[in-house]
Structures are given as structure tokens and as C-alpha cells.
Design a protein around this motif. Structure first.
Motif, mmCIF file in Angstrom:
data_model
loop_
_atom_site.group_PDB
_atom_site.id
_atom_site.type_symbol
_atom_site.label_atom_id
_atom_site.label_comp_id
_atom_site.label_asym_id
_atom_site.label_seq_id
_atom_site.Cartn_x
_atom_site.Cartn_y
_atom_site.Cartn_z
ATOM 1 N N ARG A 47 11.672 50.999 109.586
ATOM 2 C CA ARG A 47 11.774 52.350 110.235
ATOM 3 C C ARG A 47 13.030 52.612 110.979
ATOM 4 O O ARG A 47 13.636 53.787 110.960
ATOM 5 C CB ARG A 47 10.438 52.629 110.905
ATOM 6 N N ARG A 48 13.223 51.893 111.776
ATOM 7 C CA ARG A 48 14.431 52.080 112.860
ATOM 8 C C ARG A 48 15.654 51.875 112.070
ATOM 9 O O ARG A 48 16.692 52.623 112.534
ATOM 10 C CB ARG A 48 14.502 51.069 114.065
ATOM 11 N N ARG A 52 11.910 54.890 104.497
ATOM 12 C CA ARG A 52 10.673 55.416 104.564
ATOM 13 C C ARG A 52 9.935 54.655 103.633
ATOM 14 O O ARG A 52 10.326 54.102 102.748
ATOM 15 C CB ARG A 52 11.060 56.786 103.939
ATOM 16 N N HIS A 53 8.486 54.482 104.203
ATOM 17 C CA HIS A 53 7.665 53.740 103.372
ATOM 18 C C HIS A 53 6.757 54.487 102.488
ATOM 19 O O HIS A 53 6.364 55.588 102.486
ATOM 20 C CB HIS A 53 6.674 52.879 104.555
ATOM 21 N N VAL A 54 6.533 53.878 101.473
ATOM 22 C CA VAL A 54 5.770 54.622 100.283
ATOM 23 C C VAL A 54 4.702 53.456 100.024
ATOM 24 O O VAL A 54 4.588 52.273 100.197
ATOM 25 C CB VAL A 54 6.317 54.826 99.110
ATOM 26 N N TYR A 55 3.381 53.952 99.021
ATOM 27 C CA TYR A 55 2.384 53.070 98.548
ATOM 28 C C TYR A 55 2.585 53.418 97.108
ATOM 29 O O TYR A 55 2.740 54.528 96.552
ATOM 30 C CB TYR A 55 1.127 53.396 99.091
ATOM 31 N N LEU A 115 19.130 56.660 100.007
ATOM 32 C CA LEU A 115 17.707 57.046 100.223
ATOM 33 C C LEU A 115 17.173 55.510 100.298
ATOM 34 O O LEU A 115 17.263 54.761 99.106
ATOM 35 C CB LEU A 115 17.176 57.846 99.105
ATOM 36 N N ARG A 116 16.547 55.138 101.557
ATOM 37 C CA ARG A 116 16.030 53.800 101.492
ATOM 38 C C ARG A 116 14.704 53.819 101.374
ATOM 39 O O ARG A 116 13.799 54.461 102.147
ATOM 40 C CB ARG A 116 16.350 53.252 103.028
ATOM 41 N N ASP A 145 9.138 44.588 100.030
ATOM 42 C CA ASP A 145 10.279 44.990 99.287
ATOM 43 C C ASP A 145 11.033 46.202 99.630
ATOM 44 O O ASP A 145 10.262 47.363 100.184
ATOM 45 C CB ASP A 145 9.816 45.034 97.996
ATOM 46 N N ALA A 146 12.101 46.528 99.185
ATOM 47 C CA ALA A 146 12.751 47.776 99.451
ATOM 48 C C ALA A 146 13.813 48.049 98.330
ATOM 49 O O ALA A 146 14.497 47.144 97.956
ATOM 50 C CB ALA A 146 13.229 47.919 100.782
ATOM 51 N N HIS A 147 13.861 49.252 98.134
ATOM 52 C CA HIS A 147 15.242 49.720 97.187
ATOM 53 C C HIS A 147 15.987 50.775 97.730
ATOM 54 O O HIS A 147 15.563 51.752 98.111
ATOM 55 C CB HIS A 147 14.496 49.996 95.982
#
Length: 403
Positions: A47-48, A52-55, A115-116, A145-147
Motif C-alpha cells: 500500500r505504501r 491497490r489490492h484486489v480479489y 497501475l500497480r 502476487d502483483a502486476h
């Protein structure tokens, strides 16, 4: 190093059952506390860093993985499709196709990039039973994971930033990498046939590694099917290596999914995907931490961070009140009642707990505790407020220091 399979069961962190199946461990309360602490840490770090987190669902149509390329290049490691209402659904082997669809679901502008998008999500691999091992090789994986969807000019900076997040997380966890590997394609049909894209991706990752001043080893045959990777390798006590963290550059899936954004010229452009996992799979990360620390986790990650030890039954009320203060501060604390044994026996039982707060008659009367640290140090009686302030600060800062 310790064997996490043995120690994890001895410490009631995780276990397995043949009725659930091989490679499908379950987490016991103490292990769930460690896992939760690790997940909350990585979410906060992300977050810092602007993520931005998704499900997203753990299932998808077979067609989704045909488009992404997983079905043609990776199906041997996927579970068989499930027929449902004329459709075939598949347990996902990766999160990237879902994230590509989330990106595609809205019109995007260059002003939104990079866009993270991050997710602590489940994925599934049909590993053969002979390679399954404790938490290090499982069939149900919770992946950090992240894209990052970005322009070509932003790729190197985003990959460098991800590499710095990995280094920061390793410092907080006390992990030392075995080596850094540049994973390149090998021979055969496992990899997407696009030489120019492979060359561009590889050049970008080499630029990132060299500008970061990191020694690395290039290894053929270890790339993802769609692109090269920076892999951060760890080793167990026997010297066996595995990949914990990874950074990948992907031109392939944006093309396959037709991803686009509107550039400053008003035209549609193709983004690049940077895949990255800071702590990799939660299972493998916890397995390594068990072996690395022998169950004596850093204070901020320990299942029980503080145990209150009243000397006698007379001090139980004061000890219980102290535990409540700890819980109010967000610390994981427990009361070791005198009925559980002598003070010495209770101290030995709590040997892996970072802080042991002994409360005798004098401490109870003065609203103080006498701390014993896990490393053997003893702190003279201090006011409860002072103790909680100091421990709370160390835990909040995710420090490896006990005092």
C-alpha cells in the motif's frame, strides 16, 4: 538449519491429513498467526508503495488460459478442467490472467500508469506426489502476487522498485538470499516463440540488475513461458535451492488480451506487464522462516509475542490486566497461570516467546513487570506503560531487535 516439517508440527504451526490430501497442509492457530502477520506486513508495504489490492476468483474458464498461453505451455502443471453446464472451469495456476482482465475492464489513460495491482490470492498446481514437501512444495498456494501495467519507459524503474521492496522485506524477516538468478529461456516448445520480445525483456532486466549493483547468474531453462525473470534464490540447511521472490517482464499477455491505454497523443498503446512477488508464496516463505529462526520468529511475527507469568495465584488478577493492556495495544499475549506448573516450568515452556513478563507481589503492587527476553537477558522491573511502549514500538517497526 532446522527441518520445517518436523518443527512446524512440534510447534503446532501446521499439519496434514490424508483425507484432505498430499500437498494440502492446514494451518493451526499458531501458524495462522504467523501467516496473518506476514500477510498484513506485505499488504502494508505494498500500500505504501502505491499498490491497490484486489480479489479475483480462483477459477476461470479454460478459454481464459488458452488466451493467456497457460493451456498450451503449462497445462501439464494444471488441474484437469471441471465440466459445468456446458463450460469447462479450471483452477487457476497463476493470477496474471485475472489481473489482465481487471485492467481490460475499464478504459485506461496514460495518466493512470503505472497501475500497480496486488493480490494475496490462491492458485493451484498439480504437483506430482513425489516432489511435495511440507510447506515448500504444495498444491494449493497463497501467492503474494502483483502486476504493474506500465509504459515501456517505466518498466526499468518499476522493476528496480520491486527489487528494493524485496530487499526491504528480507531485512525485516532476517532472510539472506543464496543468490540472484537471471532466468532465461531454454530449448524446446515450452516458451513463447517471440525472439524480439525475449530480447527486449532480457535487456531490461539486465539493466535493472546492473544498475542495482547486484551480482547475478544467468541460467537458461528457468524463465516463465512468456518472459525472463529475476529470481531471488534461498537455500535450506542441506543447501537445496528454491525461488522465493521474482520479477518478470511480460510483453506477451498484454498482446494476447488486447490490453491498451490512451496515450498523450490520443492514440491507443499497448502496456507492458511487470509481474512481481515480494515474498513469493506464503507457504514457502513461512517454511524458510521456520528453518531460519528455529521457531524463534522475530518479535513482530511470533505467534505469541508476550506471555505474562504471575509468580503465584495472588498475582493472577494483575497479570490478567496486563494481558488485556497488551491486547489493547495489538500485541499477541497470553497468561500462563500458576496452575500450569512452577514458574521455572512455565518459563521453559515459553522459551520461544520473545517477551516473558514476570509479575510477583512487588511488581503487582507497583504496576510493574520484570521482563525476561528470549535471548536470556533480564530487564529490571519497569512500569507497565513503559514496557508496552517499548515493545509496541519494536513490533510496529518490525525490528529484529528484542530491546
Amino acid at each position: 538449519m532446522h527441518d520445517h516439517r518436523r518443527l512446524g508440527r512440534e510447534l503446532d504451526l501446521f499439519d496434514t491429513d490424508p483425507l484432505i490430501g498430499s500437498g494440502l497442509p492446514y494451518w493451526l492457530p499458531a501458524g495462522a498467526d504467523v501467516r496473518h502477520g506476514l500477510e498484513e506486513y506485505i499488504r502494508e508495504v505494498e500500500r505504501r508503495a502505491g499498490y491497490r489490492h484486489v480479489y479475483s476468483p480462483v477459477l476461470g474458464k479454460r478459454e481464459l488460459y488458452e488466451i493467456s498461453g497457460h493451456w498450451s505451455h503449462y497445462s501439464e502443471d494444471m488441474f484437469p478442467p471441471m465440466d459445468l453446464g456446458g463450460e469447462q472451469l479450471v483452477l487457476r495456476p497463476s493470477l496474471c490472467p485475472h489481473h489482465a482482465l481487471i485492467f481490460r475492464s475499464r478504459s485506461r489513460s496514460y495518466r493512470e500508469l503505472p497501475l500497480r495491482m496486488a493480490e494475496l490470492g490462491g492458485m493451484y498446481r498439480s504437483e506430482l506426489s513425489g516432489v511435495l514437501a511440507g510447506l515448500t512444495r504444495v498444491r494449493a498456494i497463497q501467492l503474494n502476487d502483483a502486476h504493474v501495467f506500465c509504459t515501456i519507459d517505466q518498466v526499468a524503474d518499476e522493476a528496480r522498485a520491486a527489487l528494493e521492496l524485496i530487499r526491504r522485506a528480507y531485512r525485516a524477516l532476517g532472510i539472506t538470499p543464496a543468490r540472484i538468478r537471471l532466468s532465461l529461456p531454454g530449448e524446446g516448445g515450452k516458451y513463447v516463440a517471440a525472439p524480439e520480445l525475449w530480447e527486449r525483456s532480457t535487456a531490461l532486466l539486465i539493466e535493472v540488475l546492473e544498475s542495482s549493483g547486484l551480482a547475478y547468474e544467468a541460467v537458461a531453462g528457468e524463465a516463465a513461458f512468456y518472459g525472463p525473470k529475476i529470481d531471488v534464490q534461498i537455500a535450506d540447511g542441506a543447501g537445496r535451492e528454491s525461488t522465493l521472490s521474482t520479477i518478470q517482464v511480460d510483453f506477451h499477455q498484454p498482446e494476447r488480451f488486447g490490453l491498451g491505454y490512451i496515450g498523450p497523443d490520443g492514440s491507443r498503446h499497448r502496456p507492458v506487464m511487470v509481474h512481481r512477488a515480494i515474498i513469493g508464496s506464503v507457504e514457502r516463505a513461512v517454511a524458510h522462516l521456520i528453518e531460519l529462526h528455529g521457531g524463534a520468529f522475530p518479535a513482530w511475527l511470533a505467534p505469541v509475542q508476550l506471555v505474562a507469568l504471575p509468580v503465584s495465584a495472588d498475582e493472577v488478577p494483575a497479570a490478567a490486566a496486563f494481558v488485556e493492556h497488551c491486547l489493547d495495544r495489538g500485541l499477541r499475549a497470553e497468561l500462563a497461570d500458576p496452575e500450569q506448573g512452577s514458574l521455572g516450568a512455565r518459563i521453559r515452556s515459553a522459551r520461544l516467546v520473545p517477551y516473558q513478563a514476570v509479575i510477583g507481589a512487588r511488581e503487582a503492587a507497583a504496576d510493574q513487570v520484570a521482563l525476561r527476553l528470549r535471548d536470556g537477558r533480564r530487564i529490571d522491573p519497569l512500569a507497565v506503560a513503559e514496557v508496552l511502549g517499548r515493545i509496541g514500538e519494536l513490533v510496529t517497526d518490525r525490528s529484529l531487535d528484542l530491546w
